[in-house]
Write an enzyme that holds these catalytic residues in place. Structure first.
Site, PDB file in Angstrom:
ATOM      1  N   GLU A 101       0.838  -1.202   0.000  1.00 36.74           N
ATOM      2  CA  GLU A 101       0.000   0.000   0.000  1.00 36.74           C
ATOM      3  C   GLU A 101       0.869   1.246   0.000  1.00 36.74           C
ATOM      4  O   GLU A 101       2.026   1.215   0.437  1.00 36.74           O
ATOM      5  CB  GLU A 101      -0.870   0.003   1.275  1.00 36.74           C
ATOM      6  CG  GLU A 101      -2.340  -0.167   1.041  1.00 36.74           C
ATOM      7  CD  GLU A 101      -3.019   0.984   0.321  1.00 36.74           C
ATOM      8  OE1 GLU A 101      -2.441   1.590  -0.603  1.00 36.74           O
ATOM      9  OE2 GLU A 101      -4.167   1.275   0.679  1.00 36.74           O
ATOM     10  N   ASP A 105      -4.229   5.079   6.325  1.00 38.49           N
ATOM     11  CA  ASP A 105      -4.919   6.213   6.948  1.00 38.49           C
ATOM     12  C   ASP A 105      -6.038   5.666   7.835  1.00 38.49           C
ATOM     13  O   ASP A 105      -5.807   5.346   8.990  1.00 38.49           O
ATOM     14  CB  ASP A 105      -5.413   7.146   5.844  1.00 38.49           C
ATOM     15  CG  ASP A 105      -6.047   8.418   6.382  1.00 38.49           C
ATOM     16  OD1 ASP A 105      -5.973   8.671   7.586  1.00 38.49           O
ATOM     17  OD2 ASP A 105      -6.646   9.165   5.582  1.00 38.49           O
ATOM     18  N   PHE A 154      -2.253  16.074   4.123  1.00 43.10           N
ATOM     19  CA  PHE A 154      -2.463  15.408   2.847  1.00 43.10           C
ATOM     20  C   PHE A 154      -1.161  15.480   2.059  1.00 43.10           C
ATOM     21  O   PHE A 154      -0.670  16.561   1.750  1.00 43.10           O
ATOM     22  CB  PHE A 154      -3.627  16.030   2.069  1.00 43.10           C
ATOM     23  CG  PHE A 154      -4.053  15.156   0.928  1.00 43.10           C
ATOM     24  CD1 PHE A 154      -4.880  14.054   1.159  1.00 43.10           C
ATOM     25  CD2 PHE A 154      -3.605  15.403  -0.356  1.00 43.10           C
ATOM     26  CE1 PHE A 154      -5.244  13.217   0.110  1.00 43.10           C
ATOM     27  CE2 PHE A 154      -3.971  14.568  -1.405  1.00 43.10           C
ATOM     28  CZ  PHE A 154      -4.788  13.473  -1.175  1.00 43.10           C
ATOM     29  N   ASP A 161      -1.226  10.684  -5.187  1.00 39.19           N
ATOM     30  CA  ASP A 161      -1.771  11.732  -6.053  1.00 39.19           C
ATOM     31  C   ASP A 161      -2.737  12.645  -5.310  1.00 39.19           C
ATOM     32  O   ASP A 161      -3.213  12.339  -4.224  1.00 39.19           O
ATOM     33  CB  ASP A 161      -2.556  11.098  -7.208  1.00 39.19           C
ATOM     34  CG  ASP A 161      -3.907  10.532  -6.740  1.00 39.19           C
ATOM     35  OD1 ASP A 161      -3.925   9.798  -5.736  1.00 39.19           O
ATOM     36  OD2 ASP A 161      -4.935  10.857  -7.359  1.00 39.19           O
ATOM     37  N   ARG A 167       1.882  12.253  -8.879  1.00 35.55           N
ATOM     38  CA  ARG A 167       2.405  10.902  -8.611  1.00 35.55           C
ATOM     39  C   ARG A 167       3.867  10.775  -8.988  1.00 35.55           C
ATOM     40  O   ARG A 167       4.600   9.974  -8.421  1.00 35.55           O
ATOM     41  CB  ARG A 167       1.618   9.847  -9.409  1.00 35.55           C
ATOM     42  CG  ARG A 167       0.184   9.667  -8.970  1.00 35.55           C
ATOM     43  CD  ARG A 167      -0.357   8.384  -9.603  1.00 35.55           C
ATOM     44  NE  ARG A 167      -1.815   8.326  -9.598  1.00 35.55           N
ATOM     45  CZ  ARG A 167      -2.544   7.876  -8.580  1.00 35.55           C
ATOM     46  NH1 ARG A 167      -1.965   7.483  -7.466  1.00 35.55           N
ATOM     47  NH2 ARG A 167      -3.859   7.826  -8.681  1.00 35.55           N
TER      48      ARG A 167
END
Ligand code: 5GP
Ligand code: MG
Length: 183
Positions: A101, A105, A154, A161, A167
């Site tokens: 992964e 989160d 974030f 992305d 990315r």
């Protein structure tokens, strides 16, 4: 892209060093599982860059598989439901799976995938996440291997992305709030 970034958290050198460490650790831990078969299962699309580097840091024979699990769509907030799409039928039965992964989160994605593959008859299902959010809501959900703990911001880059952008940044950075709050 640079003007959208607030701060770099992990640069290229830190990432490659950490990925090498994870690869060495996984190679040691999985050495006795080679005969039954090991598959890295890359959770698209965010983990693609990490999985590509991690696969090359593991010295054991393995299969490289891909699954799509999406809980975010175009927003910066998880919507809680997880869609699982396998691009090729994955031969799971009897194999050791390591789910790869990008970031842990809420844990919805990894727990949905672990349930999915355990139900398919995998011999073992473990998880490696490149990043783990420090202040995630459900700390009961963890991963077996973690790259870095990361602040509750974030972040983008190294596969991660926002609305399919960023990315290809070779490092991980915090995205300025105004970029996703405008949208
Ligand atoms: P979870 O299911 O654990 O809530 O979320 C995991 C997925 O949410 C990750 O695979 C990733 O796609 C997305 N995600 C969570 N936090 C971030 C973040 O800070 N940045 C980006 N780009 N994606 C995130
Ligand atoms: Mg993801």
């Amino acid at each position: 892209m640079q003007e959208d970034l607030q701060e770099i958290l992990f640069d290229q050198q830190a990432i490659s060093q950490r990925v090498a460490e994870l690869g060495a650790q996984i190679s040691a831990d999985y050495a006795d599982r080679v005969d039954e078969g090991i598959a890295l299962v890359c959770v698209l699309r965010g983990a693609a860059l990490f999985a590509a580097d991690l696969a090359r840091a593991i010295t054991l024979p393995l299969r490289l598989e891909f699954v799509t699990a999406s809980s975010y769509g175009m927003s910066a907030v998880s919507c809680g439901t997880v869609d699982v799409v396998e691009h090729c039928p994955l031969e799971v039965r009897g194999r050791h799976l390591l789910l790869v992964e990008d970031i842990l989160d809420t844990g919805n994605t990894l727990s949905a995938l672990m349930e999915h593959y355990a139900a398919c008859g995998a011999k073992s299902v473990e998880t490696v996440s490149f990043l783990v959010k420090e202040n995630r809501p459900n700390r009961a959900i963890t991963c077996r291997y973690a790259g870095f703990e990361c602040a509750d911001e974030f972040v983008v880059g190294y596969g991660l992305d926002y609305a399919q952008r960023y990315r290809n940044l070779p490092f991980v950075a915090v995205l300025k709030r105004e970029v996703y709050q405008e949208a």
